[in-house]
Write a protein that holds these residues in place. Sequence first.
Motif, PDB file in Angstrom:
ATOM      1  N   HIS A 122       1.028  -1.205  -0.254  1.00 46.80           N
ATOM      2  CA  HIS A 122       0.311   0.196   0.234  1.00 46.80           C
ATOM      3  C   HIS A 122       0.855   1.321   0.026  1.00 46.80           C
ATOM      4  CE1 HIS A 122      -2.963  -3.018   0.870  1.00 46.80           C
ATOM      5  NE2 HIS A 122      -2.736  -3.121   2.052  1.00 46.80           N
ATOM      6  N   SER A 123       2.251   0.882  -0.018  1.00 48.20           N
ATOM      7  CA  SER A 123       3.280   2.067   0.221  1.00 48.20           C
ATOM      8  C   SER A 123       4.052   2.188  -1.512  1.00 48.20           C
ATOM      9  CB  SER A 123       3.474   2.475   1.243  1.00 48.20           C
ATOM     10  OG  SER A 123       5.042   3.243   0.887  1.00 48.20           O
ATOM     11  N   PRO A 124       4.149   2.962  -2.128  1.00 51.60           N
ATOM     12  CA  PRO A 124       5.408   2.933  -3.600  1.00 51.60           C
ATOM     13  C   PRO A 124       6.950   2.971  -3.108  1.00 51.60           C
ATOM     14  CG  PRO A 124       3.728   4.764  -4.173  1.00 51.60           C
ATOM     15  CD  PRO A 124       3.448   4.597  -2.657  1.00 51.60           C
ATOM     16  N   TYR A 125       7.272   3.188  -1.549  1.00 50.82           N
ATOM     17  CA  TYR A 125       8.407   3.983  -1.094  1.00 50.82           C
ATOM     18  C   TYR A 125       8.834   3.099  -0.233  1.00 50.82           C
ATOM     19  CZ  TYR A 125       6.293   8.220  -3.293  1.00 50.82           C
ATOM     20  OH  TYR A 125       6.129   9.068  -4.024  1.00 50.82           O
ATOM     21  N   GLN A 126      10.094   2.794  -0.489  1.00 51.56           N
ATOM     22  CA  GLN A 126      10.962   1.817   0.695  1.00 51.56           C
ATOM     23  C   GLN A 126      10.815   2.413   2.438  1.00 51.56           C
ATOM     24  OE1 GLN A 126      13.638  -1.146  -0.227  1.00 51.56           O
ATOM     25  NE2 GLN A 126      14.034  -0.714  -1.943  1.00 51.56           N
ATOM     26  N   SER A 127      10.484   2.120   2.730  1.00 48.43           N
ATOM     27  CA  SER A 127      10.806   2.525   4.237  1.00 48.43           C
ATOM     28  C   SER A 127      12.445   3.014   4.757  1.00 48.43           C
ATOM     29  CB  SER A 127      10.521   1.286   5.409  1.00 48.43           C
ATOM     30  OG  SER A 127      11.854   0.484   5.749  1.00 48.43           O
ATOM     31  N   VAL A 128      12.024   4.078   6.172  1.00 52.69           N
ATOM     32  CA  VAL A 128      13.588   4.419   5.634  1.00 52.69           C
ATOM     33  C   VAL A 128      14.432   3.685   6.362  1.00 52.69           C
ATOM     34  CG1 VAL A 128      14.074   6.851   7.534  1.00 52.69           C
ATOM     35  CG2 VAL A 128      11.505   7.182   6.343  1.00 52.69           C
ATOM     36  N   ALA A 129      14.077   2.408   7.294  1.00 53.48           N
ATOM     37  CA  ALA A 129      14.582   1.980   8.155  1.00 53.48           C
ATOM     38  C   ALA A 129      15.572   1.369   6.897  1.00 53.48           C
ATOM     39  CB  ALA A 129      14.238   1.063   9.112  1.00 53.48           C
ATOM     40  N   GLY A 293       7.866  10.586   6.000  1.00 52.61           N
ATOM     41  CA  GLY A 293       9.150   9.621   6.282  1.00 52.61           C
ATOM     42  C   GLY A 293       9.874   9.027   5.024  1.00 52.61           C
ATOM     43  N   ALA A 294       9.130   8.426   4.206  1.00 56.59           N
ATOM     44  CA  ALA A 294       9.588   7.852   2.821  1.00 56.59           C
ATOM     45  C   ALA A 294       9.090   8.469   2.239  1.00 56.59           C
ATOM     46  CB  ALA A 294       8.662   6.206   3.729  1.00 56.59           C
ATOM     47  N   LEU A 295       8.037   9.367   1.821  1.00 61.57           N
ATOM     48  CA  LEU A 295       8.307  10.251   1.075  1.00 61.57           C
ATOM     49  C   LEU A 295       9.068  11.536   0.926  1.00 61.57           C
ATOM     50  CD1 LEU A 295       5.979  11.322  -1.273  1.00 61.57           C
ATOM     51  CD2 LEU A 295       4.647  12.554   0.598  1.00 61.57           C
ATOM     52  N   ALA A 296       9.663  11.513   2.500  1.00 65.89           N
ATOM     53  CA  ALA A 296      10.268  13.249   1.839  1.00 65.89           C
ATOM     54  C   ALA A 296      11.602  12.858   1.245  1.00 65.89           C
ATOM     55  CB  ALA A 296      10.920  13.347   3.250  1.00 65.89           C
ATOM     56  N   ASP A 297      12.458  11.515   2.120  1.00 60.26           N
ATOM     57  CA  ASP A 297      13.452  10.819   1.462  1.00 60.26           C
ATOM     58  C   ASP A 297      13.537  10.492   0.087  1.00 60.26           C
ATOM     59  OD1 ASP A 297      14.154  10.861   4.086  1.00 60.26           O
ATOM     60  OD2 ASP A 297      14.949   8.638   4.711  1.00 60.26           O
ATOM     61  N   ASN A 298      12.453   9.899  -0.646  1.00 69.21           N
ATOM     62  CA  ASN A 298      12.558   8.986  -1.925  1.00 69.21           C
ATOM     63  C   ASN A 298      12.496  10.665  -2.324  1.00 69.21           C
ATOM     64  OD1 ASN A 298      12.625   6.313  -2.329  1.00 69.21           O
ATOM     65  ND2 ASN A 298      11.488   7.023  -0.126  1.00 69.21           N
ATOM     66  N   THR A 299      11.990  11.615  -2.681  1.00 69.64           N
ATOM     67  CA  THR A 299      11.039  12.487  -3.491  1.00 69.64           C
ATOM     68  C   THR A 299      12.042  13.406  -2.894  1.00 69.64           C
ATOM     69  OG1 THR A 299       9.345  13.069  -1.989  1.00 69.64           O
ATOM     70  CG2 THR A 299       9.449  11.034  -3.791  1.00 69.64           C
ATOM     71  N   ILE A 300      12.166  14.026  -1.971  1.00 68.29           N
ATOM     72  CA  ILE A 300      13.097  15.546  -1.763  1.00 68.29           C
ATOM     73  C   ILE A 300      14.506  15.149  -1.341  1.00 68.29           C
ATOM     74  CG2 ILE A 300      12.807  17.686  -0.182  1.00 68.29           C
ATOM     75  CD1 ILE A 300      10.135  16.487   0.262  1.00 68.29           C
ATOM     76  N   LEU A 301      15.109  14.012  -0.570  1.00 66.72           N
ATOM     77  CA  LEU A 301      16.122  14.623  -0.200  1.00 66.72           C
ATOM     78  C   LEU A 301      17.039  14.183  -1.640  1.00 66.72           C
ATOM     79  CD1 LEU A 301      16.343  13.603   3.752  1.00 66.72           C
ATOM     80  CD2 LEU A 301      16.291  15.592   2.612  1.00 66.72           C
ATOM     81  N   PHE A 302      16.792  12.903  -1.837  1.00 61.54           N
ATOM     82  CA  PHE A 302      17.462  11.859  -3.087  1.00 61.54           C
ATOM     83  C   PHE A 302      17.807  12.538  -4.131  1.00 61.54           C
ATOM     84  CE2 PHE A 302      17.657   8.489  -6.172  1.00 61.54           C
ATOM     85  CZ  PHE A 302      18.787   7.888  -6.030  1.00 61.54           C
ATOM     86  N   PRO A 303      16.531  13.562  -4.876  1.00 66.22           N
ATOM     87  CA  PRO A 303      16.990  14.087  -5.728  1.00 66.22           C
ATOM     88  C   PRO A 303      18.377  14.967  -5.808  1.00 66.22           C
ATOM     89  CG  PRO A 303      15.032  13.464  -5.496  1.00 66.22           C
ATOM     90  CD  PRO A 303      14.894  12.874  -4.214  1.00 66.22           C
ATOM     91  N   LEU A 304      17.248  16.287  -4.292  1.00 68.18           N
ATOM     92  CA  LEU A 304      18.847  17.094  -4.345  1.00 68.18           C
ATOM     93  C   LEU A 304      20.094  16.623  -3.958  1.00 68.18           C
ATOM     94  CD1 LEU A 304      16.207  18.908  -2.311  1.00 68.18           C
ATOM     95  CD2 LEU A 304      17.118  19.774  -4.548  1.00 68.18           C
ATOM     96  N   GLY A 305      20.364  15.479  -3.907  1.00 72.34           N
ATOM     97  CA  GLY A 305      21.622  15.069  -3.639  1.00 72.34           C
ATOM     98  C   GLY A 305      21.361  14.754  -1.824  1.00 72.34           C
ATOM     99  N   LEU A 306      20.682  15.344  -0.869  1.00 73.22           N
ATOM    100  CA  LEU A 306      20.618  14.849   0.112  1.00 73.22           C
ATOM    101  C   LEU A 306      20.608  13.750   1.505  1.00 73.22           C
ATOM    102  CD1 LEU A 306      18.810  18.587   1.011  1.00 73.22           C
ATOM    103  CD2 LEU A 306      21.611  17.902   0.569  1.00 73.22           C
ATOM    104  N   ALA A 307      20.521  12.934   0.522  1.00 76.41           N
ATOM    105  CA  ALA A 307      20.083  11.486   0.646  1.00 76.41           C
ATOM    106  C   ALA A 307      21.544  10.903   1.058  1.00 76.41           C
ATOM    107  CB  ALA A 307      19.294  10.801  -0.328  1.00 76.41           C
ATOM    108  N   ASP A 308      21.512   9.302   2.356  1.00 73.00           N
ATOM    109  CA  ASP A 308      22.608   9.356   2.034  1.00 73.00           C
ATOM    110  C   ASP A 308      23.773   8.783   0.686  1.00 73.00           C
ATOM    111  OD1 ASP A 308      22.919   9.434   4.572  1.00 73.00           O
ATOM    112  OD2 ASP A 308      22.203   7.799   5.140  1.00 73.00           O
TER     113      ASP A 308
END
Length: 425
Positions: A122-129, A293-308
Amino acid sequence: MLSLRAAPPQSAPGHRGGWLSPVSVPAYWAAAAFAACAAFAGAVALFSTNDLHRLWGLIAGCAYVAAAMAVLVWRSRGIDLALVLSVAGALVTPLFWNAADGQRQPEVAVIARSAGQLVHDHSPYQSVASLATTHDPNAYNPYLPVMALFGIPRALFGSHVITDPRVWFGLAFVVVFWLALRMAGARNSVRWTVFIAASPVIAFELAVGGTDVPILALMCLGFALLWQHPRFALAGVALGLASAAKATAWPAVIVAAVLIGMRDGKRPVLVFLGSALAACAAIVAPVAILWPGALADNTILFPLGLADIRSAAASPLPGHVLADSGPVGHLVAVGLLVLAGAAIAASLVVRPPRTVPAAVWRLIIGLTLMFLLAPATRFGYFIYPASLLLWLEVSQLGLRQSTVEEAAAAAGQAQGRVASAAGPA
């Protein structure tokens, strides 16, 4: 601008009003268009280091050459044969060939996986963990929830050629882009849709990936619905759905809102924004509420190069070059991106667009700057400004031809009235 039908013998090639219409153009101009497409495809086949791209270039180049020859040899119906050859060789054949062999760019697999997660979890994103322990950049899904819908056929019915997300990207593009041309007043909208779908701007992208293709079609439709007979709620829905697929469409909502405010007033702006926000929120809000959290990590932080993990999107464009130089360069790239956005926003305030063409041009400039300065970027992203420009030019040609025909009809009626008045009593 090129047309999609060879000119009849009585056309006057030197007269812009005749051969620049969407229904009548000299055959050598149509042949030149296909020859230019062939040159691009040949360059891809010769110089690309990506085997998937080189295969497309080889197949598409042969198809474009055959299309150019068809236009020159068969003057009466050559353009129709050329359209069939080009769309079959540059789009349909490589797309289905790649789908059958499972050859694709990574983003296609990301869409298919996100659809499977949507169906089962029910979520298109992998979890933050889960993201915290991965070293694979393709584990991230940088797209907003609408994109996962294109992978639903594969999630439900398994891996088959017809369930490949690219097939559904293509179907969505053809239908929505054709509708965008029709709503904007373009002539020969079917031929134009086929021509543009077969051109390298769309066919190359769609045969290997294609995630941006349905989004840009929705953007064109949104502005088309604001042109001759404005439909503010429907335009809002179109741009809202595009915004619920990828953040690339968000600037289009802002530009369209400014246009409506200047041209139509406060109430239409509220109708447009309300429908856009409702369409976007209906799809994104449930995910944002349940998995913020998953939405932010996948669609905001990652495209901006701010993810791990850094995005695999890389082209030698200014933003990526700066971001790749180190932490300071990355901050500079992000800062320049913000400044470019602020400059475009300021231009909307100082000199707001008052017509759809002016608004689309402002969007083209803004997107071009955004792609040049984004830390994670690809040359393929320029499909947005290129396709918006193609749609705008084709639509304007149709409108100009309609104006010429209306003026000619009015002049003929006036002459008839004069002749009738001057006749014998």
